[in-house]
Scaffold this motif. Structure first.
Motif, PDB file in Angstrom:
ATOM      1  N   GLY A 400      34.510  24.737  12.345  1.00 17.37           N
ATOM      2  CA  GLY A 400      35.238  23.825  13.330  1.00 17.37           C
ATOM      3  C   GLY A 400      34.968  22.278  12.800  1.00 17.37           C
ATOM      4  O   GLY A 400      35.867  21.372  12.729  1.00 17.37           O
ATOM      5  N   THR A 401      33.716  22.099  12.839  1.00 22.16           N
ATOM      6  CA  THR A 401      33.183  20.459  12.283  1.00 22.16           C
ATOM      7  C   THR A 401      34.082  20.231  11.164  1.00 22.16           C
ATOM      8  O   THR A 401      34.586  19.069  10.797  1.00 22.16           O
ATOM      9  CB  THR A 401      31.752  20.489  12.374  1.00 22.16           C
ATOM     10  OG1 THR A 401      31.218  21.288  11.479  1.00 22.16           O
ATOM     11  CG2 THR A 401      31.124  20.511  13.553  1.00 22.16           C
ATOM     12  N   GLN A 402      33.922  20.978   9.961  1.00 21.32           N
ATOM     13  CA  GLN A 402      34.461  20.390   8.620  1.00 21.32           C
ATOM     14  C   GLN A 402      36.112  20.650   8.794  1.00 21.32           C
ATOM     15  O   GLN A 402      36.721  19.923   8.004  1.00 21.32           O
ATOM     16  CB  GLN A 402      34.061  21.621   7.528  1.00 21.32           C
ATOM     17  CG  GLN A 402      32.598  21.356   7.169  1.00 21.32           C
ATOM     18  CD  GLN A 402      32.388  19.781   6.755  1.00 21.32           C
ATOM     19  OE1 GLN A 402      33.206  19.378   6.103  1.00 21.32           O
ATOM     20  NE2 GLN A 402      31.201  19.262   7.000  1.00 21.32           N
ATOM     21  N   LYS A 403      36.685  21.464   9.540  1.00 18.61           N
ATOM     22  CA  LYS A 403      38.088  21.732   9.736  1.00 18.61           C
ATOM     23  C   LYS A 403      38.431  20.151  10.543  1.00 18.61           C
ATOM     24  O   LYS A 403      39.565  19.349  10.207  1.00 18.61           O
ATOM     25  CB  LYS A 403      38.616  22.792  10.262  1.00 18.61           C
ATOM     26  CG  LYS A 403      40.161  22.834  10.562  1.00 18.61           C
ATOM     27  CD  LYS A 403      40.407  23.911  11.060  1.00 18.61           C
ATOM     28  CE  LYS A 403      42.058  24.289  11.054  1.00 18.61           C
ATOM     29  NZ  LYS A 403      42.514  25.671  11.671  1.00 18.61           N
ATOM     30  N   LYS A 425      28.253  20.727  16.997  1.00 15.26           N
ATOM     31  CA  LYS A 425      27.764  20.532  15.452  1.00 15.26           C
ATOM     32  C   LYS A 425      26.882  21.814  15.403  1.00 15.26           C
ATOM     33  O   LYS A 425      26.755  22.729  16.015  1.00 15.26           O
ATOM     34  CB  LYS A 425      26.783  19.518  15.626  1.00 15.26           C
ATOM     35  CG  LYS A 425      26.956  18.079  16.042  1.00 15.26           C
ATOM     36  CD  LYS A 425      25.826  17.045  16.102  1.00 15.26           C
ATOM     37  CE  LYS A 425      26.436  15.684  16.594  1.00 15.26           C
ATOM     38  NZ  LYS A 425      25.173  14.624  16.535  1.00 15.26           N
ATOM     39  N   PRO A 426      26.713  22.210  13.760  1.00 11.81           N
ATOM     40  CA  PRO A 426      26.062  23.559  13.259  1.00 11.81           C
ATOM     41  C   PRO A 426      24.766  23.628  13.979  1.00 11.81           C
ATOM     42  O   PRO A 426      24.225  24.842  14.090  1.00 11.81           O
ATOM     43  CB  PRO A 426      26.074  23.133  11.925  1.00 11.81           C
ATOM     44  CG  PRO A 426      27.271  22.455  11.644  1.00 11.81           C
ATOM     45  CD  PRO A 426      27.422  21.489  12.752  1.00 11.81           C
ATOM     46  N   ASN A 427      24.057  22.523  14.472  1.00 13.20           N
ATOM     47  CA  ASN A 427      22.768  22.995  14.996  1.00 13.20           C
ATOM     48  C   ASN A 427      22.923  23.261  16.601  1.00 13.20           C
ATOM     49  O   ASN A 427      21.857  23.514  17.195  1.00 13.20           O
ATOM     50  CB  ASN A 427      21.895  21.783  14.716  1.00 13.20           C
ATOM     51  CG  ASN A 427      22.160  20.515  15.392  1.00 13.20           C
ATOM     52  OD1 ASN A 427      23.052  20.449  16.383  1.00 13.20           O
ATOM     53  ND2 ASN A 427      21.590  19.294  15.340  1.00 13.20           N
ATOM     54  N   GLY A 428      24.114  23.252  16.932  1.00 16.60           N
ATOM     55  CA  GLY A 428      24.226  23.590  18.398  1.00 16.60           C
ATOM     56  C   GLY A 428      24.315  22.538  19.527  1.00 16.60           C
ATOM     57  O   GLY A 428      24.628  22.494  20.525  1.00 16.60           O
ATOM     58  N   ASP A 429      24.025  20.982  18.991  1.00 15.12           N
ATOM     59  CA  ASP A 429      24.149  20.211  19.588  1.00 15.12           C
ATOM     60  C   ASP A 429      25.562  19.795  20.074  1.00 15.12           C
ATOM     61  O   ASP A 429      26.562  19.936  19.035  1.00 15.12           O
ATOM     62  CB  ASP A 429      23.372  18.953  19.176  1.00 15.12           C
ATOM     63  CG  ASP A 429      21.950  18.889  19.022  1.00 15.12           C
ATOM     64  OD1 ASP A 429      21.205  20.042  19.774  1.00 15.12           O
ATOM     65  OD2 ASP A 429      21.404  18.419  18.213  1.00 15.12           O
TER      66      ASP A 429
END
Length: 486
Positions: A400-403, A425-429
Motif C-alpha cells: 500500500g505505501t509503495q503503491k 506504514k510497514p511498522n504499523g504506525d
C-alpha cells in the motif's frame, strides 16, 4: 445527462471538438471559438484533453484528489484540506466528466450512423475503453451514478442512478468485449489520438491493464471474480513503462499541462509532511522529484496536513516546499495508467494467493523500480529497494505505501487506493493523519469516502437523486463505496 448538462453541453463540446484530430497536439491550429465539422478524430482529441484537463486541474486534482490522497496541504486556502467541498469544483468535475463521455459516445453514434467507415470497429472500441476509464473514476468518486441512462441525449434528462456493483460488473464485461473487438489488422484512428496515436495493440494492452485495476478494487467484496479476471488478463497487461497510457501535453498554450507554473508561480499547495516525512524516513530518491527545496532554507519541508493559515505554529510560506518542478511542468503528461500500478496490482494479487506468474516480492520490486525509472531516478535505487523489503505478513501496508508513492501525482487514484487498502506504514504506525485543525465536517474526521452529489442534482434530477442517496445510505462524505470494506 442532466437538464443543465443538455442545455450547456453542446456549446462546450463544440469548443473541444474544434481541436483538430491529429497525431500530436502541436498540430492543433484551429481557432477554439469557431466550430468545425465534427468527426470521430476531433471528438476523440476533445474527450481525451477535456478529461485530462479536469483530472489534473488545480481545482479538481489539486484541491480534491491530491488533498484526499494527503500528498499536498493547502497554502492560504485550507478548507479543502479540512474536507470542505467546493461545490463549484464538484459540479464542474461531474459535468465535464460527462461531457467527455458524451464526446466518446458521439464517436460511436457517428460511426454507427455512417455505416461506411472501415475504421469504425477499432475507433468504437477505443472510445468505449475510454468510457470505462471515466465511468470508473466517477463511480469511485460518488458511488452510485447515472450510467445506463446517462447519455441518452434528449430522451431522458432525469436519468436513474445505477448501483456501483452493477456498474463494475458492466465495466468489466465491456472491457472484455472491447479486447475481442480490437483488430490490429483493421484501420484505426489515423489522427486525433494523443494517447496512443491509434495503436490498436497498445489500446488492447491498456484494456487488459484497466481490467486489473477494476478487479483489484473489488478484491475484498468479490474475490473470486477479481481472481478470475486478474489471472485471465495479467499476461496481456502492461509489461514496462513503454506501455504507459498518457496524454502528451506541450510547452505552448493552450495545450500545456493544466497545473503548471511555466507562466506564473503556483502558490496554492505545499507538499504535506505526510509525504515528505515518510520519504525522508526511507531515504526515497524520488523526493527531490516530488518536491522542491523551500526558498528560505534550501531544505525539503512539508506542511502539516490541514493546518490553518492562522495557526501560530505555522511558519512563513518560504519555509515550506512546493511540489517539484517536473510535477508543475507544462509538459507533464496526463496519466491514465502506468506500468508501476500494474506491477503493484500483481504484487497484491500474488500476496492474496492468486496465480500471476511471479511471487509478490518480485512484482513489488518491479513496481518500485518501474516508478524510479518513470521519474528518471537512477542513483540510490538498489539501496532503496533493499531498505524497503517485501514482508508477506504485512503485505497490505508494504504494498500500500509503495503503491501510494508510485501513484503520485494521480490524486484520485491514490485516494481510492487509500480508502480500499486502509494501509499504514510497514511498522504499523499511522501514515495518514486527520486534518491538523479538525475536520469542518464532523461526520468525516479522517478522510472522505466519497464526494457528495453536485447540488444541482437535488433540483434538476430530484427523484433519482433521492433514491440514489437512500440506496447508498445517505449523500454524505462518510458513505462508503461498495468495494470499501475496511
Amino acid at each position: 445527462m442532466l437538464k443543465r448538462f443538455l442545455i450547456y453541453a453542446w456549446p462546450v463540446l463544440f469548443i473541444f471538438v474544434m481541436m483538430a484530430g491529429c497525431k500530436k497536439l502541436d498540430d492543433i491550429n484551429h481557432d477554439p471559438t469557431r466550430p468545425t465539422t465534427t468527426s470521430p478524430a476531433y471528438l476523440l482529441t476533445g474527450a481525451e484533453k477535456n478529461a485530462m484537463d479536469y483530472l489534473y486541474s488545480t481545482l479538481q486534482n489539486g484541491y480534491i484528489g491530491m488533498h484526499y490522497a494527503q500528498y499536498w496541504s493547502g497554502n492560504s486556502r485550507v478548507g479543502d484540506s479540512q474536507y470542505a467541498i467546493d461545490e463549484n469544483n464538484n459540479t464542474a468535475f461531474w459535468n465535464f466528466m460527462y461531457v467527455s463521455l458524451h464526446n466518446l459516445d458521439k464517436i460511436i453514434a457517428l460511426n454507427n450512423a455512417s455505416g461506411n467507415n472501415p475504421a469504425a470497429k477499432n475507433q468504437n472500441a477505443i472510445a468505449t475503453i475510454l468510457k470505462v476509464w471515466l465511468y470508473q473514476i466517477l463511480t469511485d468518486s460518488y458511488v452510485n451514478i447515472p450510467y445506463s441512462q446517462a447519455l441518452k441525449e434528449g430522451a431522458n434528462i432525469t436519468p436513474a442512478y445505477d448501483s456501483q456493483e452493477s456498474i463494475y460488473t458492466s465495466l468489466i464485461d465491456t472491457l472484455q468485449q472491447q479486447i475481442t473487438a480490437l483488430d490490429p489488422a483493421q484501420p484505426t484512428f489515423t489522427s486525433g489520438d494523443v494517447i496512443y496515436n491509434g495503436d490498436v495493440a497498445k489500446w488492447r494492452t491498456l484494456a487488459h491493464s484497466l481490467l486489473l485495476r477494476l478487479a483489484i478494487r473489488v478484491a475484498d467484496v468479490a474475490p473470486e471474480k477479481a481472481k478470475a479476471v486478474i489471472e485471465a488478463h495479467y499476461q496481456s497487461a502492461m509489461t514496462s513503462n513503454g506501455d504507459n497510457a498518457q496524454f502528451a501535453y506541450l510547452a505552448t498554450a493552450p495545450n500545456k499541462f493544466p497545473l503548471n507554473d511555466s507562466e506564473r508561480e503556483v502558490l496554492d499547495f505545499f507538499v504535506s509532511t505526510t509525504l515528505v516525512d515518510y520519504m525522508k524516513g526511507t531515504n526515497d530518491p524520488r523526493l527531490a522529484v516530488y518536491a522542491r527545496p523551500a526558498k528560505a532554507t534550501g531544505l525539503i519541508t512539508g506542511l502539516v496536513y490541514g493546518i490553518s493559515a492562522n495557526d501560530p505554529s505555522r511558519l512563513a510560506p518560504d519555509n515550506y516546499s512546493y511540489p517539484g518542478t517536473q510535477i508543475y511542468s507544462a509538459t507533464m503528461p496526463g496519466i491514465l495508467m502506468t506500468y508501476p500500478e500494474v506491477a503493484f496490482i500483481l504484487a497484491e494479487a500474488a500476496a492474496r494467493g492468486w496465480s500471476v506468474g511471479q511471487p509478490a516480492a518480485s512484482w513489488y520490486e518491479a513496481g518500485i523500480r518501474a516508478s524510479m525509472a518513470y521519474w528518471n531516478v537512477t542513483a540510490g535505487v538498489d539501496e532503496y529497494v533493499a531498505s524497503v523489503p517485501y514482508t508477506a505478513g504485512d503485505w497490505k501496508n508494504v504494498i500500500g505505501t509503495q503503491k501510494w508513492l508510485a501513484l503520485y501525482p494521480q490524486g484520485f487514484q491514490a485516494w481510492f487506493e487509500r480508502l480500499r487498502l486502509d494501509f499504514k506504514k510497514p511498522n504499523g504506525d499511522s501514515l495518514f493523519i486527520p486534518p491538523y485543525s479538525g475536520s469542518l465536517d464532523q461526520n468525516v474526521k479522517f478522510v472522505p469516502s466519497r464526494l457528495t452529489y453536485p447540488l444541482g442534482e437535488q433540483t434538476q434530477n430530484a427523484a433519482a437523486y433521492k433514491k440514489a442517496a437512500s440506496d447508498i445510505g445517505g449523500d454524505t462524505k462518510a458513505t462508503k463505496s461498495w468495494w470499501d470494506k475496511f
